[in-house]
Design an enzyme around this catalytic site. Structure first.
Site, PDB file in Angstrom:
ATOM      1  N   LYS A 170      -6.653  25.861  -3.149  1.00 58.04           N
ATOM      2  CA  LYS A 170      -7.373  27.077  -2.732  1.00 58.04           C
ATOM      3  C   LYS A 170      -6.540  27.891  -1.752  1.00 58.04           C
ATOM      4  CE  LYS A 170     -10.927  28.181   0.676  1.00 58.04           C
ATOM      5  NZ  LYS A 170     -10.254  28.024   1.972  1.00 58.04           N
ATOM      6  N   ASN A 171      -6.034  27.234  -0.706  1.00 55.73           N
ATOM      7  CA  ASN A 171      -5.395  28.007   0.360  1.00 55.73           C
ATOM      8  C   ASN A 171      -4.018  28.552  -0.030  1.00 55.73           C
ATOM      9  OD1 ASN A 171      -7.655  27.846   1.908  1.00 55.73           O
ATOM     10  ND2 ASN A 171      -6.954  26.125   3.158  1.00 55.73           N
ATOM     11  N   ARG A 184     -12.147  34.748   4.443  1.00 56.08           N
ATOM     12  CA  ARG A 184     -11.084  34.766   5.440  1.00 56.08           C
ATOM     13  C   ARG A 184      -9.782  35.368   4.924  1.00 56.08           C
ATOM     14  NH1 ARG A 184     -11.851  35.197  10.302  1.00 56.08           N
ATOM     15  NH2 ARG A 184      -9.913  34.990  11.417  1.00 56.08           N
ATOM     16  N   CYS A 228     -15.524  30.703   6.841  1.00 51.68           N
ATOM     17  CA  CYS A 228     -16.301  29.648   7.476  1.00 51.68           C
ATOM     18  C   CYS A 228     -16.420  29.889   8.978  1.00 51.68           C
ATOM     19  CB  CYS A 228     -15.618  28.299   7.251  1.00 51.68           C
ATOM     20  SG  CYS A 228     -15.750  27.732   5.564  1.00 51.68           S
ATOM     21  N   ARG A 285     -11.953  32.754  15.633  1.00 55.70           N
ATOM     22  CA  ARG A 285     -10.834  32.754  14.690  1.00 55.70           C
ATOM     23  C   ARG A 285      -9.986  34.006  14.947  1.00 55.70           C
ATOM     24  NH1 ARG A 285     -12.506  30.317   8.833  1.00 55.70           N
ATOM     25  NH2 ARG A 285     -10.261  30.009   8.777  1.00 55.70           N
ATOM     26  N   PRO A 286      -9.231  34.005  16.064  1.00 56.32           N
ATOM     27  CA  PRO A 286      -8.458  35.198  16.410  1.00 56.32           C
ATOM     28  C   PRO A 286      -7.348  35.466  15.393  1.00 56.32           C
ATOM     29  CG  PRO A 286      -7.872  33.365  17.852  1.00 56.32           C
ATOM     30  CD  PRO A 286      -9.012  32.891  17.009  1.00 56.32           C
ATOM     31  N   ILE A 287      -6.906  36.740  15.321  1.00 58.43           N
ATOM     32  CA  ILE A 287      -5.767  37.049  14.446  1.00 58.43           C
ATOM     33  C   ILE A 287      -4.659  37.762  15.242  1.00 58.43           C
ATOM     34  CG2 ILE A 287      -7.045  37.069  12.254  1.00 58.43           C
ATOM     35  CD1 ILE A 287      -6.992  40.157  12.471  1.00 58.43           C
ATOM     36  N   ASP A 288      -4.632  37.451  16.538  1.00 60.59           N
ATOM     37  CA  ASP A 288      -3.632  38.107  17.394  1.00 60.59           C
ATOM     38  C   ASP A 288      -2.200  37.839  16.945  1.00 60.59           C
ATOM     39  OD1 ASP A 288      -4.609  35.448  18.363  1.00 60.59           O
ATOM     40  OD2 ASP A 288      -2.874  35.615  19.680  1.00 60.59           O
ATOM     41  N   GLN A 289      -1.923  36.669  16.383  1.00 61.45           N
ATOM     42  CA  GLN A 289      -0.544  36.361  15.959  1.00 61.45           C
ATOM     43  C   GLN A 289      -0.158  37.138  14.701  1.00 61.45           C
ATOM     44  OE1 GLN A 289       1.522  34.441  18.019  1.00 61.45           O
ATOM     45  NE2 GLN A 289      -0.318  34.783  19.244  1.00 61.45           N
ATOM     46  N   ASP A 327      -9.027  20.145   7.764  1.00 59.19           N
ATOM     47  CA  ASP A 327      -9.868  20.349   6.572  1.00 59.19           C
ATOM     48  C   ASP A 327     -10.310  19.036   5.927  1.00 59.19           C
ATOM     49  OD1 ASP A 327      -9.562  23.007   7.056  1.00 59.19           O
ATOM     50  OD2 ASP A 327      -8.103  23.377   5.475  1.00 59.19           O
ATOM     51  N   ILE A 365      -7.982  21.896  16.210  1.00 57.62           N
ATOM     52  CA  ILE A 365      -7.711  23.221  15.613  1.00 57.62           C
ATOM     53  C   ILE A 365      -8.902  24.171  15.801  1.00 57.62           C
ATOM     54  CG2 ILE A 365      -6.989  24.459  13.526  1.00 57.62           C
ATOM     55  CD1 ILE A 365      -4.931  22.336  14.311  1.00 57.62           C
ATOM     56  N   ARG A 399     -17.022  27.995  -2.655  1.00 53.88           N
ATOM     57  CA  ARG A 399     -15.867  28.814  -2.276  1.00 53.88           C
ATOM     58  C   ARG A 399     -14.564  28.065  -2.505  1.00 53.88           C
ATOM     59  NH1 ARG A 399     -15.761  29.506   3.262  1.00 53.88           N
ATOM     60  NH2 ARG A 399     -13.688  30.083   2.648  1.00 53.88           N
TER      61      ARG A 399
HETATM   62  N1  EPU Z   1      -4.945  31.143  15.907  1.00 58.55           N
HETATM   63  C1  EPU Z   1      -4.749  31.993  16.950  1.00 58.55           C
HETATM   64  N2  EPU Z   1      -4.294  33.257  16.679  1.00 58.55           N
HETATM   65  C2  EPU Z   1      -4.014  33.668  15.416  1.00 58.55           C
HETATM   66  C3  EPU Z   1      -4.225  32.784  14.344  1.00 58.55           C
HETATM   67  C4  EPU Z   1      -4.693  31.519  14.620  1.00 58.55           C
HETATM   68  O1  EPU Z   1      -4.981  31.649  18.099  1.00 58.55           O
HETATM   69  O2  EPU Z   1      -3.593  34.828  15.241  1.00 58.55           O
HETATM   70  C5  EPU Z   1      -5.426  29.765  16.166  1.00 58.55           C
HETATM   71  C6  EPU Z   1      -6.782  29.477  15.527  1.00 58.55           C
HETATM   72  O3  EPU Z   1      -7.834  29.868  16.372  1.00 58.55           O
HETATM   73  C7  EPU Z   1      -6.715  27.978  15.296  1.00 58.55           C
HETATM   74  C8  EPU Z   1      -5.224  27.714  15.008  1.00 58.55           C
HETATM   75  O4  EPU Z   1      -4.534  28.849  15.520  1.00 58.55           O
HETATM   76  O5  EPU Z   1      -7.054  27.301  16.473  1.00 58.55           O
HETATM   77  C9  EPU Z   1      -4.860  27.536  13.553  1.00 58.55           C
HETATM   78  O6  EPU Z   1      -5.369  28.623  12.791  1.00 58.55           O
HETATM   79  P1  EPU Z   1      -4.698  29.079  11.417  1.00 58.55           P
HETATM   80  O7  EPU Z   1      -4.270  30.492  11.568  1.00 58.55           O
HETATM   81  O8  EPU Z   1      -3.695  28.059  11.011  1.00 58.55           O
HETATM   82  O9  EPU Z   1      -5.936  29.031  10.459  1.00 58.55           O
HETATM   83  P2  EPU Z   1      -6.296  30.028   9.277  1.00 58.55           P
HETATM   84  O10 EPU Z   1      -5.050  30.554   8.668  1.00 58.55           O
HETATM   85  O11 EPU Z   1      -7.336  30.990   9.722  1.00 58.55           O
HETATM   86  C10 EPU Z   1      -6.160  28.220   7.423  1.00 58.55           C
HETATM   87  C11 EPU Z   1      -7.079  27.729   6.346  1.00 58.55           C
HETATM   88  C12 EPU Z   1      -8.196  26.890   6.973  1.00 58.55           C
HETATM   89  C13 EPU Z   1      -7.563  25.731   7.757  1.00 58.55           C
HETATM   90  C14 EPU Z   1      -6.554  26.272   8.785  1.00 58.55           C
HETATM   91  C15 EPU Z   1      -5.805  25.184   9.515  1.00 58.55           C
HETATM   92  C16 EPU Z   1      -6.935  29.511   4.734  1.00 58.55           C
HETATM   93  C17 EPU Z   1      -7.588  30.646   4.060  1.00 58.55           C
HETATM   94  N3  EPU Z   1      -7.649  28.873   5.650  1.00 58.55           N
HETATM   95  O12 EPU Z   1      -6.972  29.034   8.271  1.00 58.55           O
HETATM   96  O13 EPU Z   1      -8.902  26.361   5.890  1.00 58.55           O
HETATM   97  O14 EPU Z   1      -8.568  25.024   8.436  1.00 58.55           O
HETATM   98  O15 EPU Z   1      -5.591  27.115   8.118  1.00 58.55           O
HETATM   99  O16 EPU Z   1      -5.117  24.378   8.618  1.00 58.55           O
HETATM  100  O17 EPU Z   1      -5.793  29.173   4.437  1.00 58.55           O
HETATM  101  C18 EPU Z   1     -10.729  25.458   4.751  1.00 58.55           C
HETATM  102  O18 EPU Z   1     -10.021  25.498   3.734  1.00 58.55           O
HETATM  103  O19 EPU Z   1     -11.830  24.858   4.809  1.00 58.55           O
HETATM  104  C19 EPU Z   1     -10.255  26.154   5.952  1.00 58.55           C
HETATM  105  C20 EPU Z   1     -11.034  26.478   6.964  1.00 58.55           C
END
Ligand code: EPU
Length: 419
Positions: A22-23, A93, A117, A122-126, A306, A328, A398
């Site tokens: 999926k991811n 997401r 979810c 779930r910040p996206i600052d990075q 996950d 996480i 999903r």
């Molecule tokens: N984070 C930040 N800033 C950012 C991005 C992330 O602080 O700009 C923090 C998050 O708050 C978290 C950590 O960094 O504490 C990791 O977040 P990551 O960005 O890796 O997560 P994501 O990309 O939003 C993906 C998967 C999730 C999975 C995580 C961790 C997708 C669509 N989602 O989320 O999958 O839990 O990586 O491996 O790829 C799931 O499949 O059930 C699921 C939630």
């Protein structure tokens, strides 16, 4: 309202085939926006996140033909808008990948605020920091995000946190940028490598994916005329590995990459389960009550967040007291309240949960709070005595294709009922 009705206990036995990840799929589909041509993607999981993404791409002008239920041919030559449908993009997401891809394609995009979810903040600052370092301006409005760039230029980007989404998104934006981009402290998950392999197959020049330094040399264009197969889903495979132990079963899990499962294999062996590794399939079986364990979720190659709820189901009936530390996500223990309704003894506080192992679980009505919580509750239902009803199936659909059919084929007494 739909629910899954599971009558247990049933040891899960037999063979199960794993779908594409999926991811990876939810990043590869937006990545097709970078291609000026037609490509075929197979081993695509037929899940609702993929269906919504295909709808979004079609609304933006892509032509998609489903060759089989797991293969599409997609033509992105006639994308005719810089606005992704706001209602659809805010449903999940991975819509944030449309930003990186469209910045690369046209230098302009607006999407609805990514949903997905509810696992805490779930910040996206990075992601934003990466886009800005490549020369884009990003505006976060009420319920939308828009990004613009006259020209993207390669740069060095150090990720303050290890982020799957930010690593992939910046990689997407950098593929057609001028010059070289270096992503430092990059995430290393198998789906990062898969997205890089997809883009390289289409003509990108990405090196080092799977390590914590990724180098992207910008290229003029990506060509189509290729077929790409999505990597097997590490998390779906891990879900069935843990289901074999939780249900006292014996499963041969096929179409997986066992190297990606090493952290799960190690934990299963540590708690007294049995694993035989055949490279592209893996057998997992139960022979005695699992021992207690201490688990901390970490970015790959650590124990994946996950699979934390599915592991929680195993530890709920382990011998002794186990501890899980979730490093996480803030709110990934919501499933523990549901397991407690089934007789588990779990105390969750903040990022730590303590599992006092009980002899067995009993069926109850339970609610999935998110995708992996839902999968965990199905696993718990197969292990529990009596009838378990799992609600909120939209979360599970999903990310898992045909989940009840797959569980039925390995012996679960499971039915989807529309109330
Ligand atoms: N984070 C930040 N800033 C950012 C991005 C992330 O602080 O700009 C923090 C998050 O708050 C978290 C950590 O960094 O504490 C990791 O977040 P990551 O960005 O890796 O997560 P994501 O990309 O939003 C993906 C998967 C999730 C999975 C995580 C961790 C997708 C669509 N989602 O989320 O999958 O839990 O990586 O491996 O790829 C799931 O499949 O059930 C699921 C939630």
């Amino acid at each position: 309202m739909e629910k899954l009705v599971i009558t247990g206990p049933t040891p899960l036995k037999g063979e199960v085939e794993i779908n594409g990840a999926k991811n990876a799929a939810v990043a590869i589909l937006p990545a097709t926006l970078l291609i000026d041509g037609v490509c075929t993607i197979n081993n695509l999981p037929n899940i609702s996140d993929v269906q919504i993404l295909c709808k979004i791409l079609e609304e933006m002008g892509a032509k998609i033909v489903w060759n089989t239920s797991n293969e599409i041919t997609i033509d992105t030559r006639n994308i005719n808008t810089n606005q992704a449908p706001l209602d659809l993009t805010s449903k999940f997401r991975a819509s944030y990948y449309l930003i990186g891809a469209m910045l690369g394609r046209t230098g302009e995009i607006e999407v609805g605020m990514p949903g997905g979810c509810k696992l805490g903040a779930r910040p996206i600052d990075q992601h934003i920091k990466g886009f800005e370092l490549l020369g884009a301006t990003v505006e976060v409005g009420k319920g939308t995000i828009s990004a613009k760039a006259k020209c993207l230029t390669g740069n060095s980007i150090y990720m303050d946190v290890v982020s799957v989404g930010a690593t992939i998104n910046v990689m997407l934006a950098a593929v057609l940028a001028k010059g070289t981009t270096i992503i430092d402290n990059a995430a290393k998950e198998p789906h990062i490598v898969d997205v890089a392999n997809f883009l390289n197959t289409m003509g990108a020049d990405i090196r080092g994916a799977g390590t914590d330094v990724i180098k992207i040399n910008g290229v003029e264009k990506l060509h189509g005329d290729c077929t790409y197969s999505v990597v097997p889903d590490q998390i779906e495979a891990g879900t069935f590995m843990l289901a074999a132990i939780a249900s006292k079963g014996d499963l041969l899990i096929k179409n997986c990459i066992t190297k990606h499962l090493e952290c799960i294999t190690a934990k299963i062996l540590e708690i007294g389960g049995n694993v035989e590794d055949y490279g592209d399939s893996i057998r997992v079986w139960y022979s005695k009550r699992p021992n207690k364990a201490i688990i901390k979720t970490l970015p790959y190659p650590g124990f994946p967040t996950d699979l934390q709820p599915q592991m929680g189901v195993v530890l709920a009936t382990a011998n002794g007291t186990s501890i899980i530390n979730e490093s996480i996500w803030e709110s990934r223990f919501q499933y523990t309240e549901e397991l407690n309704k089934m007789g588990a003894k779990i105390t969750a506080q903040g990022k730590t949960a303590i599992f006092e192992g009980v002899e067995s679980l009993s069926g109850a009505p339970v609610y999935s709070s998110d995708l992996r919580a839902g999968a965990a509750l199905i696993v718990a239902g197969t292990a529990a005595n009596g009838v378990t009803e799992v609600y909120n199936l939209e979360h599970i659909d999903r990310g898992y294709e045909n989940i009840e059919e797959k569980f039925r084929q390995i012996g679960a007494n499971i039915e989807r009922v529309n109330e």
